[in-house]
Scaffold this motif. Sequence first.
Motif, PDB file in Angstrom:
ATOM      1  N   GLY A   3      59.288  41.878  38.351  1.00 13.69           N
ATOM      2  CA  GLY A   3      59.903  41.041  39.357  1.00 13.69           C
ATOM      3  C   GLY A   3      60.549  39.807  38.767  1.00 13.69           C
ATOM      4  O   GLY A   3      61.535  39.296  39.279  1.00 13.69           O
ATOM      5  N   LYS A   4      59.999  39.320  37.660  1.00 17.88           N
ATOM      6  CA  LYS A   4      60.499  38.099  37.035  1.00 17.88           C
ATOM      7  C   LYS A   4      61.910  38.302  36.489  1.00 17.88           C
ATOM      8  O   LYS A   4      62.720  37.387  36.500  1.00 17.88           O
ATOM      9  CB  LYS A   4      59.548  37.703  35.908  1.00 17.88           C
ATOM     10  N   TYR A   5      62.207  39.523  36.019  1.00 14.87           N
ATOM     11  CA  TYR A   5      63.511  39.757  35.404  1.00 14.87           C
ATOM     12  C   TYR A   5      64.547  40.284  36.379  1.00 14.87           C
ATOM     13  O   TYR A   5      65.693  39.866  36.362  1.00 14.87           O
ATOM     14  CB  TYR A   5      63.364  40.730  34.224  1.00 14.87           C
ATOM     15  N   LEU A   6      64.145  41.236  37.240  1.00 19.79           N
ATOM     16  CA  LEU A   6      65.138  41.858  38.112  1.00 19.79           C
ATOM     17  C   LEU A   6      64.786  41.699  39.589  1.00 19.79           C
ATOM     18  O   LEU A   6      65.366  42.358  40.438  1.00 19.79           O
ATOM     19  CB  LEU A   6      65.276  43.345  37.767  1.00 19.79           C
ATOM     20  N   GLY A   7      63.791  40.878  39.909  1.00 16.82           N
ATOM     21  CA  GLY A   7      63.411  40.710  41.306  1.00 16.82           C
ATOM     22  C   GLY A   7      62.818  41.981  41.886  1.00 16.82           C
ATOM     23  O   GLY A   7      62.196  42.764  41.180  1.00 16.82           O
ATOM     24  N   LEU A   8      63.066  42.170  43.179  1.00 17.26           N
ATOM     25  CA  LEU A   8      62.517  43.348  43.864  1.00 17.26           C
ATOM     26  C   LEU A   8      62.997  44.649  43.222  1.00 17.26           C
ATOM     27  O   LEU A   8      62.257  45.618  43.118  1.00 17.26           O
ATOM     28  CB  LEU A   8      62.922  43.321  45.348  1.00 17.26           C
ATOM     29  N   ALA A   9      64.262  44.645  42.786  1.00 16.61           N
ATOM     30  CA  ALA A   9      64.816  45.851  42.165  1.00 16.61           C
ATOM     31  C   ALA A   9      64.003  46.241  40.928  1.00 16.61           C
ATOM     32  O   ALA A   9      63.772  47.421  40.666  1.00 16.61           O
ATOM     33  CB  ALA A   9      66.276  45.629  41.791  1.00 16.61           C
ATOM     34  N   ILE A  11      60.785  45.635  40.373  1.00 18.70           N
ATOM     35  CA  ILE A  11      59.518  46.212  40.803  1.00 18.70           C
ATOM     36  C   ILE A  11      59.723  47.656  41.265  1.00 18.70           C
ATOM     37  O   ILE A  11      58.987  48.568  40.883  1.00 18.70           O
ATOM     38  CB  ILE A  11      58.892  45.355  41.932  1.00 18.70           C
ATOM     39  N   ALA A  12      60.808  47.843  42.059  1.00 18.90           N
ATOM     40  CA  ALA A  12      61.111  49.203  42.524  1.00 18.90           C
ATOM     41  C   ALA A  12      61.380  50.125  41.353  1.00 18.90           C
ATOM     42  O   ALA A  12      60.904  51.269  41.325  1.00 18.90           O
ATOM     43  CB  ALA A  12      62.323  49.164  43.461  1.00 18.90           C
ATOM     44  N   LEU A  13      62.109  49.621  40.354  1.00 15.69           N
ATOM     45  CA  LEU A  13      62.442  50.438  39.182  1.00 15.69           C
ATOM     46  C   LEU A  13      61.172  50.915  38.480  1.00 15.69           C
ATOM     47  O   LEU A  13      61.028  52.092  38.132  1.00 15.69           O
ATOM     48  CB  LEU A  13      63.313  49.619  38.226  1.00 15.69           C
ATOM     49  N   VAL A  14      60.225  49.982  38.268  1.00 11.59           N
ATOM     50  CA  VAL A  14      58.976  50.340  37.593  1.00 11.59           C
ATOM     51  C   VAL A  14      58.208  51.388  38.402  1.00 11.59           C
ATOM     52  O   VAL A  14      57.705  52.371  37.859  1.00 11.59           O
ATOM     53  CB  VAL A  14      58.111  49.082  37.358  1.00 11.59           C
ATOM     54  N   LEU A  15      58.168  51.181  39.746  1.00 15.10           N
ATOM     55  CA  LEU A  15      57.437  52.137  40.597  1.00 15.10           C
ATOM     56  C   LEU A  15      58.093  53.524  40.550  1.00 15.10           C
ATOM     57  O   LEU A  15      57.406  54.541  40.438  1.00 15.10           O
ATOM     58  CB  LEU A  15      57.376  51.628  42.046  1.00 15.10           C
ATOM     59  N   VAL A  16      59.439  53.542  40.605  1.00 16.52           N
ATOM     60  CA  VAL A  16      60.149  54.826  40.554  1.00 16.52           C
ATOM     61  C   VAL A  16      59.898  55.518  39.218  1.00 16.52           C
ATOM     62  O   VAL A  16      59.615  56.716  39.151  1.00 16.52           O
ATOM     63  CB  VAL A  16      61.666  54.611  40.787  1.00 16.52           C
ATOM     64  N   LEU A  17      59.969  54.737  38.121  1.00 21.38           N
ATOM     65  CA  LEU A  17      59.731  55.313  36.798  1.00 21.38           C
ATOM     66  C   LEU A  17      58.313  55.876  36.703  1.00 21.38           C
ATOM     67  O   LEU A  17      58.094  56.974  36.190  1.00 21.38           O
ATOM     68  CB  LEU A  17      59.952  54.259  35.706  1.00 21.38           C
ATOM     69  N   PHE A  52      52.639  46.038  27.655  1.00 24.87           N
ATOM     70  CA  PHE A  52      53.876  45.571  27.049  1.00 24.87           C
ATOM     71  C   PHE A  52      54.840  44.911  28.018  1.00 24.87           C
ATOM     72  O   PHE A  52      54.936  45.291  29.176  1.00 24.87           O
ATOM     73  CB  PHE A  52      54.576  46.704  26.311  1.00 24.87           C
ATOM     74  N   LEU A  53      55.552  43.905  27.516  1.00 22.47           N
ATOM     75  CA  LEU A  53      56.600  43.259  28.271  1.00 22.47           C
ATOM     76  C   LEU A  53      57.867  44.104  28.141  1.00 22.47           C
ATOM     77  O   LEU A  53      58.004  44.856  27.192  1.00 22.47           O
ATOM     78  CB  LEU A  53      56.889  41.872  27.685  1.00 22.47           C
TER      79      LEU A  53
END
Lengths: 105, 193
Positions: A3-9, A11-17, A52-53
Motif C-alpha cells: 500500500g505504501k508504494y502503489l496504494g490500494l492497487a 494491495i490488490a496486486l499482491v492479493l491477486v498474485l 522481503f520488501l
Amino acid sequence: MAGKYLGLAGIALVLVLAAGFGWWLSRRALYPLRPEVVAYSASYGFYLVAVFLPQQSLFRLLLPLAPLLGDPAIARSKPLRRGLLVGSIALQPVVIVLLWFIGYP
Amino acid sequence: MLVIWATSRLLTTTLLASLFIVATRLDWNFASHRSDPNFFTFSGSWDSSFYRQIALRGYPTELPTDVAGNVLPNAWAFLPVFPWLVRGVSALTGIEFYVAGVLVATLLGALAALALYRLLSPRVGVHSALWAVALFCFGPLSFILQAAYAESLFSRSLLALSRAFTTPIWSLSCPGGPASSVGFRSFRSRRGF
C-alpha cells in the motif's frame, strides 16, 4: 507494505498474485510434483511475502521456484512453452540494461 | 541438457558483451566503479566487490561507519562459500578474482541446470524437465548464472538438496546414513509411496 508504494492497487496486486500462485500450485497438472516440490514452493512463496520488501532483487529471489517450471502444462502446450521461451529471451537485454546501467541496486 | 545450457550461456554472453561495448562507447553510467573496465570486471558488477574483498582479505574486524556512527554496507552481509571457492581456484590457477569468479559461477550454473533436470525428470518426464531447464537457462535474469556472484552456487546447492531430500539418497548425506536409509525405505513402503 504494498500500500505504501502503489496504494490500494498495490494491495490488490499482491492479493491477486498470491491467489494466482495458490491456484497454480493447487492444479491437478502439478500432482507429479507433490508433495515435496509443491509444499516447498508454497513455503518459499510465503517466506518471500513475509520477509522481503518490493525491490530489484525480488526477481532474482524467485529463482528458487525454478522447479515449478517443470509444470507438465507448460511443456504440453506449444504456444505457451514457445511464448515463454521467446518472451524470456526478449526480456534478457531489457533486464540487463535496467539492472546494469539504469536502476542498478 | 548441457547443449541447452551451453547455448543459453553463449546467448547471454553475447548480449552482455555487446551491451558492454555499446555502453562503453556511449559513455553510459555503469553499476559499479570502474577502475579496470573489461568484460570480467563488468560481470562482477554490484556487490561482487564484497565477495572479492572476502576472498582476498577476509571479513573486516572493524565495521565501517559514517559520520553519525551508523554502520555502512560491508562484507558481513555476504556469505563466504562462493568467495572461498573462487579464492581456491585463483590460488590453484593464478587467475584473477573476477575471471575465476565468472568461470566458477558458470560451471556451477551448469550443475544447477543438471540438478534441476535430475530433480524433475523422474517426476514429470524428460520432455517437461528439458523445457524447465530451457526456461531456467534462458530466463530474463539468467545472467545471474554466470555473473561473479553466489547465485549459481546457491541454485545448484538448493536444487541438488531438493532432489536428495525427495529421494532416499538424502540419508547418505546425514549421520547414520545406511541405517536411516533402510528406515526411510520401510517408511515409504509402509505409507505406500
